[in-house]
Design an enzyme around this catalytic site. Structure first.
Site, mmCIF file in Angstrom:
data_model
loop_
_atom_site.group_PDB
_atom_site.id
_atom_site.type_symbol
_atom_site.label_atom_id
_atom_site.label_comp_id
_atom_site.label_asym_id
_atom_site.label_seq_id
_atom_site.Cartn_x
_atom_site.Cartn_y
_atom_site.Cartn_z
ATOM 1 N N GLU A 189 -10.018 0.839 -4.138
ATOM 2 C CA GLU A 189 -8.656 0.780 -4.668
ATOM 3 C C GLU A 189 -8.180 2.168 -5.087
ATOM 4 O O GLU A 189 -6.990 2.492 -4.970
ATOM 5 C CB GLU A 189 -8.599 -0.185 -5.852
ATOM 6 N N TRP B 207 -6.987 3.598 -1.929
ATOM 7 C CA TRP B 207 -5.650 3.158 -1.493
ATOM 8 C C TRP B 207 -4.588 4.094 -2.040
ATOM 9 O O TRP B 207 -3.622 4.436 -1.348
ATOM 10 C CB TRP B 207 -5.382 1.717 -1.930
ATOM 11 N N TRP C 229 18.862 -7.232 6.496
ATOM 12 C CA TRP C 229 18.728 -7.504 5.060
ATOM 13 C C TRP C 229 20.012 -8.086 4.502
ATOM 14 O O TRP C 229 21.112 -7.754 4.952
ATOM 15 C CB TRP C 229 18.397 -6.219 4.309
ATOM 16 N N ASN D 140 -1.738 -6.762 -10.091
ATOM 17 C CA ASN D 140 -1.589 -6.373 -8.689
ATOM 18 C C ASN D 140 -1.338 -7.554 -7.764
ATOM 19 O O ASN D 140 -0.495 -7.484 -6.865
ATOM 20 C CB ASN D 140 -2.833 -5.613 -8.225
ATOM 21 N N TRP E 206 5.398 -1.329 -1.499
ATOM 22 C CA TRP E 206 6.583 -2.099 -1.154
ATOM 23 C C TRP E 206 6.767 -2.182 0.356
ATOM 24 O O TRP E 206 7.061 -3.255 0.905
ATOM 25 C CB TRP E 206 7.827 -1.510 -1.823
#
Length: 478
Positions: free
Chosen positions: A273, A276, A304, A339, A380
């Site tokens: 992690e 990441w 969108w 998370n 995101w």
């Protein structure tokens, strides 16, 4: 002079260590440049953290006989002024990796050298500089798993750099940290933050020690359980502001693994992690517009929606989906979100509501104490499907089953959505499925004290998949 930025610590700080090693007086300088020179202004929660972190750093420096000199304004102009006031002939700092920040630092370094001032920069923020690891074809890694394999295979943490023993030196005029107006007022929405957080280097190391002393053993299984208070390390905001460096975390974790205190599986899962975050910085370095533009340009054709009321319902935790609402309320109350729930709420925004990932990224940037310029957009875009190594477009998290799986006993939802806390477990993650008797007994009045779902899951999923089909057809015709 040491120019502090995103490295608010005294131990294992390469720029500070290099300066102290010169054997000359050291000036510790922080320049508040928030939003200047095209840099992205900090969000409100990050400003709250920065306020406390600077105060902690200032106290630590004072204990060593020094002063944290605080200025505000253009970085180059402030450096020039302090150099003029103190006669400093060297300026050291640790690197930043956003495009605007790199350009600013390069310009400052060039100007300092032109005037005969020694200027040096160092790596305090990453395990490996983002330009170091290359694929077999010579490019940067765009998929996490091979990146992690390469990093794990080659990285050895350098020897820890000690904290300086003395930081006495010139004490030029300084602003008070309170003069930066970082703490929120009128209203102070941060009243729940203090109970959860201890910003500063001491708080960072206390967190790491507490995590490695036990909770890390269950990390592979419990990191996805939002109701488990110590299921994650809680180090992300400390990393964000450089109160602890990733090399320090790596060393401590590896030492615990080698001594047998931490299992190999748990230790490596935790370090993956940390990796990441490293991967996110590789992406930011190579794609400087990461927070604004789709990494995958195909998503420029994504249809969108714009829906201000739906966005507001999501932001305020009033979607009618308890696990989503719990996460958004936890975020507002504490400046942080678990998370697993971050993935659920991000999927809900981009797929159930079909709102642009930038809307969510901007909200997280403002409300997260760990809002990171690389990890925030990377995560995101991963969830939306537009990022590097992204989640497949057809993965639409079901907020009902996600809640039932990861909050099976309902402790997380009951903490953050107390108005439905008396519902039986079988209805807790989908209150609208409860019969009238169960709702009445729990004092839940849908549409009054808790909202009806703002969108129906199956219909929303079908709409999202239809939008992705439209995206594919538009891409094909482009």
């Amino acid at each position: 002079m040491v120019w502090f930025r995103e490295d608010l610590r005294l131990s294992d700080n390469p720029a500070l260590h290099a300066a102290a090693r010169q054997g000359r007086p050291v000036i510790c300088l922080y320049i508040h440049m928030d939003g200047r020179n095209g840099e992205r202004a900090l969000g409100g929660a990050s400003r709250w953290w920065l306020d406390k972190s600077l105060k902690a750093l200032s106290r630590d420096i004072e204990k060593l006989g020094g002063q944290l000199t605080v200025r505000a304004g253009d970085g180059s102009a402030c450096l020039d002024a302090v150099i003029e006031e103190t006669g400093a002939n060297a300026v050291y700092w640790n690197r930043r990796y956003g495009a605007v920040e790199r350009e600013t630092d390069a310009t400052v370094k060039s100007r300092l050298k032109d005037r005969g001032t020694d200027a040096q920069s160092f790596n305090a923020r990453l395990l490996v500089e983002p330009w170091v690891l290359k694929t077999g074809s010579g490019g940067f890694y765009k998929v996490f798993t091979p990146f992690w394999k390469a990093l794990r295979g080659c990285y050895e943490a350098p020897a820890a750099l000690p904290r300086p023993e003395n930081l006495s030196g010139p004490t030029p005029d300084t602003l008070g940290i309170d003069e930066l107006s970082l703490h929120p007022k009128s209203p102070d929405w941060s009243t729940g933050f203090d109970a959860m957080w201890q910003p500063g280097e001491t708080g960072a190391h206390d967190r790491l020690k507490a995590f490695l002393d036990g909770p890390v053993d269950a990390y592979p299984s419990e990191r996805d359980i939002p109701g488990k208070e110590d299921g994650t390390s809680g180090l992300s905001p400390h990393l964000r502001f450089g109160e602890i460096g990733p090399a320090q975390i790596w060393r401590a974790t590896r030492a615990a693994m080698e001594s047998g205190r931490v299992s190999e599986d748990s230790g490596w899962k935790f370090l993956s992690e940390i990796a990441w975050r490293e991967f996110s910085y590789v992406l930011l370095y190579n794609r400087p517009d990461f927070a604004d533009a789709n990494y995958n340009s195909d998503f420029n054709h994504m249809p969108w929606r714009t829906d201000k009321s739906a966005l507001k319902a999501w932001q305020t935790g009033r979607t009618g989906y308890p696990i989503v609402d719990a996460g958004m309320r936890q975020l507002w109350a504490t400046g942080w979100m678990h998370n697993r729930v971050r993935m659920i709420v991000a999927s809900f925004l981009t797929k159930h509501l079909l709102l642009h990932w930038r809307d969510g990224e901007a909200w997280f940037w403002d409300t997260l104490v760990d809002a990171d310029p690389a990890s925030n957009p990377a995560s995101w875009q991963w969830t939306a499907g537009s990022g590097a190594d992204a989640a497949p477009y057809f993965r639409v998290f079901n907020p009902i089953t996600q809640g039932e799986k990861f909050d099976a006993n309902g402790s997380y939802v009951r903490q953050w959505v107390p108005e439905i806390s008396d519902l039986p477990d079988k209805y807790l993650h989908a209150p609208w499925t409860a019969d009238k008797q169960a709702l009445s007994k729990a004092n839940v009045r849908l549409g009054e004290n808790y909202p009806e779902p703002i969108v129906e899951h199956k219909a929303a999923r079908e709409r999202a998949l239809g939008a992705y089909e439209t995206l594919k057809s538009q891409r094909a015709n482009a």
